[in-house]
Design an enzyme around this catalytic site. Sequence first.
Site, PDB file in Angstrom:
ATOM      1  NE  ARG A 130      -3.536  -2.274   2.770  1.00 47.28           N
ATOM      2  CZ  ARG A 130      -3.226  -3.438   3.354  1.00 47.28           C
ATOM      3  NH1 ARG A 130      -2.007  -3.617   3.872  1.00 47.28           N
ATOM      4  NH2 ARG A 130      -4.110  -4.408   3.421  1.00 47.28           N
ATOM      5  CG  HIS A 220      -4.729   0.630  -3.616  1.00 44.08           C
ATOM      6  ND1 HIS A 220      -3.943   0.436  -2.496  1.00 44.08           N
ATOM      7  CD2 HIS A 220      -5.690  -0.333  -3.557  1.00 44.08           C
ATOM      8  CE1 HIS A 220      -4.409  -0.576  -1.791  1.00 44.08           C
ATOM      9  NE2 HIS A 220      -5.466  -1.072  -2.424  1.00 44.08           N
ATOM     10  NE  ARG A 223      -2.959  -4.028  -1.016  1.00 39.84           N
ATOM     11  CZ  ARG A 223      -2.440  -4.824  -0.102  1.00 39.84           C
ATOM     12  NH1 ARG A 223      -1.126  -4.950  -0.020  1.00 39.84           N
ATOM     13  NH2 ARG A 223      -3.206  -5.503   0.725  1.00 39.84           N
ATOM     14  CG  HIS A 246      -6.075  -9.300   1.614  1.00 34.51           C
ATOM     15  ND1 HIS A 246      -6.278  -9.678   0.299  1.00 34.51           N
ATOM     16  CD2 HIS A 246      -5.896  -7.957   1.598  1.00 34.51           C
ATOM     17  CE1 HIS A 246      -6.215  -8.610  -0.476  1.00 34.51           C
ATOM     18  NE2 HIS A 246      -5.983  -7.558   0.284  1.00 34.51           N
TER      19      HIS A 246
END
Length: 269
Positions: A130, A220, A223, A246
């Site tokens: 991120r 982003h 990613r 995650h």
Amino acid sequence: MIDRYVAETKIRGFTRATQRVYLGHVRRWLLWQHEREGESAEVNARAYILHLIDDRQCSHSYANQAISALKLFHESILGKQWAAEKIRRPKKIARLPRVLSEQEVAKLIGALTNLKHRTIMTVLYSAGLRVGEVVRLKAGDIDSSRMLILVRAGKGRKDRFSILSPVTLETLRQYYRAYQPQKWLFPGAKPGSHITERTVQKVFVQAKDKVGIHKQATVHSLRHSFATHLLEAGTDLRYIQELLGHQSSKTTEIYTRVTSLICAESKVP
């Protein structure tokens, strides 16, 4: 009350960014409530959320964020029970992430003549970080012996490791020789500070425009592209989940939909 609320967000371990966002929601709601005297806080909270969605046309994600901020304020500061059944969270719109092709990523990074900027974008993409994680990398977070990058206190305040590719390592070595970073891997304009997220976002937009990529992609998207390209190459979904940090595999599974869509589009004559 505001000082107590700020203290509560700190005690709960919220990041500074989350603290600012929550505080902004509460301040706007308090102003809203002041203009609607005579009604209960619960009624005002519900009316405020409807105002965000109907009048201001805010996204459902934004409204959900406001609900979380007000729920914390009601329970921890006002000492009132939050009527979740009366103030329901709007459903999030399931949008597929914006993804760049490998060729587009290579074109975008290759267009960056500034070595520092090119290194940042290379690390962002090749490790699936991120933007808030890459700007806070420290010089000692690069483990070249194990080919890993340590991500400290990522989303959810959890440390994790991501991969360090040979190409990224070589780019970092060039960068180290040229800039000799001390504390922060990518220092900012102010002494002792790291580069800002806003600066990195601007660099991405400028590079994207320079090479003529017209997709509605953001920094982003690098990613998202990292995860999608790994999945397309046959990498196990569980491993990708660990690299991305995650908590739930369901979050990572969205990339299977992206790859399926890409495959379907490639077969169209």
